[in-house]
Design a protein around this motif. Structure first.
Motif, mmCIF file in Angstrom:
data_model
loop_
_atom_site.group_PDB
_atom_site.id
_atom_site.type_symbol
_atom_site.label_atom_id
_atom_site.label_comp_id
_atom_site.label_asym_id
_atom_site.label_seq_id
_atom_site.Cartn_x
_atom_site.Cartn_y
_atom_site.Cartn_z
ATOM 1 N N ALA A 352 0.832 -1.207 0.000
ATOM 2 C CA ALA A 352 0.000 0.000 0.000
ATOM 3 C C ALA A 352 0.867 1.258 0.000
ATOM 4 O O ALA A 352 0.498 2.281 -0.583
ATOM 5 N N ARG A 353 2.028 1.176 0.639
ATOM 6 C CA ARG A 353 2.905 2.343 0.727
ATOM 7 C C ARG A 353 3.495 2.706 -0.633
ATOM 8 O O ARG A 353 3.703 3.888 -0.938
ATOM 9 N N ILE A 354 3.763 1.705 -1.474
ATOM 10 C CA ILE A 354 4.421 1.976 -2.756
ATOM 11 C C ILE A 354 3.445 1.906 -3.928
ATOM 12 O O ILE A 354 3.864 2.007 -5.082
ATOM 13 N N ASN A 355 2.162 1.732 -3.627
ATOM 14 C CA ASN A 355 1.152 1.600 -4.685
ATOM 15 C C ASN A 355 0.890 2.961 -5.334
ATOM 16 O O ASN A 355 0.202 3.808 -4.780
ATOM 17 N N LYS A 356 1.453 3.151 -6.514
ATOM 18 C CA LYS A 356 1.310 4.423 -7.232
ATOM 19 C C LYS A 356 0.960 4.127 -8.689
ATOM 20 O O LYS A 356 1.183 3.020 -9.193
ATOM 21 N N GLU A 357 0.433 5.129 -9.380
ATOM 22 C CA GLU A 357 0.035 4.960 -10.777
ATOM 23 C C GLU A 357 1.203 4.537 -11.668
ATOM 24 O O GLU A 357 1.029 3.799 -12.633
ATOM 25 N N ALA A 358 2.401 4.995 -11.324
ATOM 26 C CA ALA A 358 3.562 4.699 -12.161
ATOM 27 C C ALA A 358 4.159 3.330 -11.870
ATOM 28 O O ALA A 358 5.167 2.952 -12.479
ATOM 29 N N MET A 359 3.576 2.588 -10.960
ATOM 30 C CA MET A 359 4.124 1.303 -10.530
ATOM 31 C C MET A 359 3.166 0.178 -10.905
ATOM 32 O O MET A 359 1.966 0.263 -10.655
ATOM 33 N N ASN A 360 3.690 -0.873 -11.527
ATOM 34 C CA ASN A 360 2.885 -2.056 -11.842
ATOM 35 C C ASN A 360 3.176 -3.135 -10.801
ATOM 36 O O ASN A 360 4.263 -3.733 -10.795
ATOM 37 N N ILE A 361 2.212 -3.360 -9.920
ATOM 38 C CA ILE A 361 2.370 -4.340 -8.834
ATOM 39 C C ILE A 361 1.445 -5.512 -9.116
ATOM 40 O O ILE A 361 0.246 -5.333 -9.334
#
Length: 591
Positions: A352-361
């Motif tokens: 949740a901390r690194i969940n950003k639009e620019a990141m594909n998780i």
């Protein structure tokens, strides 16, 4: 509450309802914040409803219950207190039948010298008081207590579901339970009383925060247990429940759409239920045992929410360490610990901390426990070939930046995870090991070359969950000399002035002494020195020893820090950690 305080209480005046309401109104006006006009309006409403003024004020949340009860105490002379202040005597509980306690909404506290002390949340009229005096054969001394404390105490001492099962259970132990006619037939399995009882148990378990409910048959009794905060607690049940065991199990089977005629084989089902407006999935597991069928109910909240990293319980010096691991461009971060230690919660908090639009998780899990907006989550299905390894292989073709693998269970999954980490992906996963250093040897035991482990693993987080001391009944605790010496070796300044705490047990914590949990962590980040030891196939003990000399605080050490903070107890830290060689080295290093 001491007896001396009770002795000061005068016998309550025998007031009419109107006179009592008038006195209560004046007392509440003196206390505020209601005006005389407002109290008059509520008094008129109470008259129209045919209820007591105090009940209406509490029911409508006009004033806190404590404020109303304190005002009642002032005008009647009946002392106001908390049930936790009493050492409830079994003799007093046994003397008052459950039907009497439920009918009058009372909880017996003490029985001595021809007087029984009873907790109530209202002023009883003359008729009720005289009836109780005749029924019990003692004079009655009242104490005003909050309604929820009385309800929880009745549930604890008389058994959950006592108010429901009293409709079909014998009126007294002297009556033969053989008179019960309920069986495990299909018709009796749908008995509305049993359905209400089971739903009451589920509601009680949810309100207590239980993850599992166990119905267990024995030769002469039925045991009900809840798993709360990772620990199994035996829950009191109404006397005579054993006679209904087969009917209860059949009722559960009907609710879970299982075959009630099958009693020789284990089988599984599910129940959908709603508690306080929330939907829950209840997984039902039935096992045949020597004295009948045992049933486990696993309670899953469909709307479970995850914690943020700030809420996990990380210490101030640990938070930046874990935060750095979550923003690495590549590598493996492993979480270790036994089942139920909170690893999944920590993993979701990091995502949740690194969940950003620019990141594909992308995640592959078994099962998907939380749904996070913006993250692609996949559940394994081994029966159709979708294993962790197969899913992870497919994820690598999906252009991921961050990958979560629910658990590394075999060499194939470990190989693919390491390959992903070495080719520019950040991989999070879990292993079942006792401490952080144990994760290294677990990977090498799977057949992974040490140089691959050393070059791919960036950090290892071990964690456990300790129970919090109940804030309502927490009190000073004594610690033995050996434990105090161990704590003092790590925290000499704090230990010298420490005030240890424990929970005495009260209605707020269901008499367990604990309320909720928090995690304790051991975070090992790999540096060149530790990587060299891994390549040399050093043992986990040697790796941990070197990490401790470099400043690593072990799980045990962080547990003692939580004890000094007054968060948990010595007993709970001892329960979830062990005094390993690494802990002893940590104390020696601290010296």
């Amino acid at each position: 509450m001491t007896n001396s305080r009770l002795d000061k209480a005068v016998a309550p005046p025998r007031l009419t309802r109107q006179a009592l309401s008038a006195r209560l109104a004046r007392a509440l006006v003196r206390r505020g914040p209601l005006t005389e006009e407002q109290i008059d309006e509520w008094a008129k409403r109470a008259d129209r409803l045919g209820e007591r003024l105090e009940r209406v004020l509490i029911k409508e949340s006009v004033l806190p219950e404590q404020t109303v009860l304190q005002a009642l105490s002032e005008v009647t002379g009946i002392p106001f207190g908390r049930i936790v202040d009493f050492d409830i005597r079994p003799g007093a509980v046994e003397w008052v039948p459950v039907r009497t306690a439920l009918h009058y909404g009372i909880m017996p506290l003490e029985l001595e010298q021809g007087t029984i002390t009873i907790a109530t949340n209202q002023v009883h009229d003359v008729t009720d008081e005289d009836s109780l005096r005749v029924l019990l054969g003692f004079s009655v001394r009242w104490v005003l207590c909050a309604a929820h404390e009385i309800a929880e105490s009745i549930k604890h001492f008389y058994g959950v579901g006592a108010d429901t099962l009293q409709e079909i259970l014998p009126a007294s132990p002297a009556e033969s339970v053989a008179a019960l006619e309920l069986t495990d037939s299909a018709a009796d399995a749908e008995n509305p009383v049993l359905v209400r009882f089971i739903r009451q148990v589920l509601r009680d378990a949810v309100q207590m925060g239980a993850t599992d409910v166990h119905f267990e048959p024995f030769e002469r009794r039925t045991r009900l247990r809840y798993r709360v905060d990772g620990v199994l607690y035996t829950i009191p049940v109404p006397e005579g429940l054993a006679a209904l065991q087969k009917a209860v199990v059949s009722c559960l089977k009907v609710m879970a759409n299982l075959d009630i005629a099958e009693k020789r084989l284990p089988h599984d089902g599910r129940i959908d239920t709603v508690v306080d407006g929330e939907k829950f999935d209840v997984r039902v597991s039935v096992l045949p045992t020597q004295f009948g069928e045992a049933v486990n109910l696993r309670i899953l909240n469909r709307k479970a929410t995850f914690l943020g990293m700030r809420e996990l319980g990380l210490r101030d010096e640990q938070f930046p360490v874990l935060a750095r691991l979550t923003v690495l461009s590549h590598g493996i971060v492993l979480l270790t610990g036994p089942t139920g230690s909170g690893k999944t919660t920590t993993l979701y908090a990091t995502l949740a901390r690194i969940n950003k639009e620019a990141m594909n998780i992308v995640t592959i899990e078994d099962p998907v426990e939380y749904q996070i907006e913006g993250i692609s989550q996949m559940q394994v299905h081994p029966q159709i070939g979708l294993t962790f390894a197969a899913g992870l292989r497919s994820i690598l073709r999906h252009d991921p930046d961050v990958i979560l693998v629910g658990e590394i269970r075999d060499r194939e999954t470990a190989d693919i995870a390491i390959r992903a980490a070495l080719t520019g992906h950040l991989v999070f996963s879990t292993l079942h090991t006792n401490d952080s250093a144990g994760a290294v040897t677990r990977l090498t035991d799977m057949g992974i070359e040490p140089y691959l482990v050393a070059s791919s693993v960036e950090g290892i987080v071990a964690q456990r969950l300790v129970r919090r001391v109940c804030p309502a009944c927490g009190e000073a605790d004594h610690v033995d000399a050996g434990t105090l010496a161990e704590i003092a070796a790590l925290f000499p300044e704090r230990a010298a002035q420490a005030s240890f705490r424990r929970g005495r047990g009260c209605p707020d914590c269901r008499f367990t002494g604990y309320h909720g949990r928090r995690a304790i962590f051991e975070i090992m980040t790999l540096n060149d020195e530790l990587r060299a030891l891994i390549v040399q196939r050093a043992s986990s003990k040697d790796i941990m020893k070197r990490a401790v000399t470099q400043g690593l605080t072990t799980l045990r050490g962080n547990g003692w820090a939580s004890v000094l903070d007054g968060v948990t107890t010595v007993e709970d830290v001892l329960r979830v950690t062990h005094d390993s060689d690494d802990s002893r080295r940590e104390r020696e290093t601290a010296r």
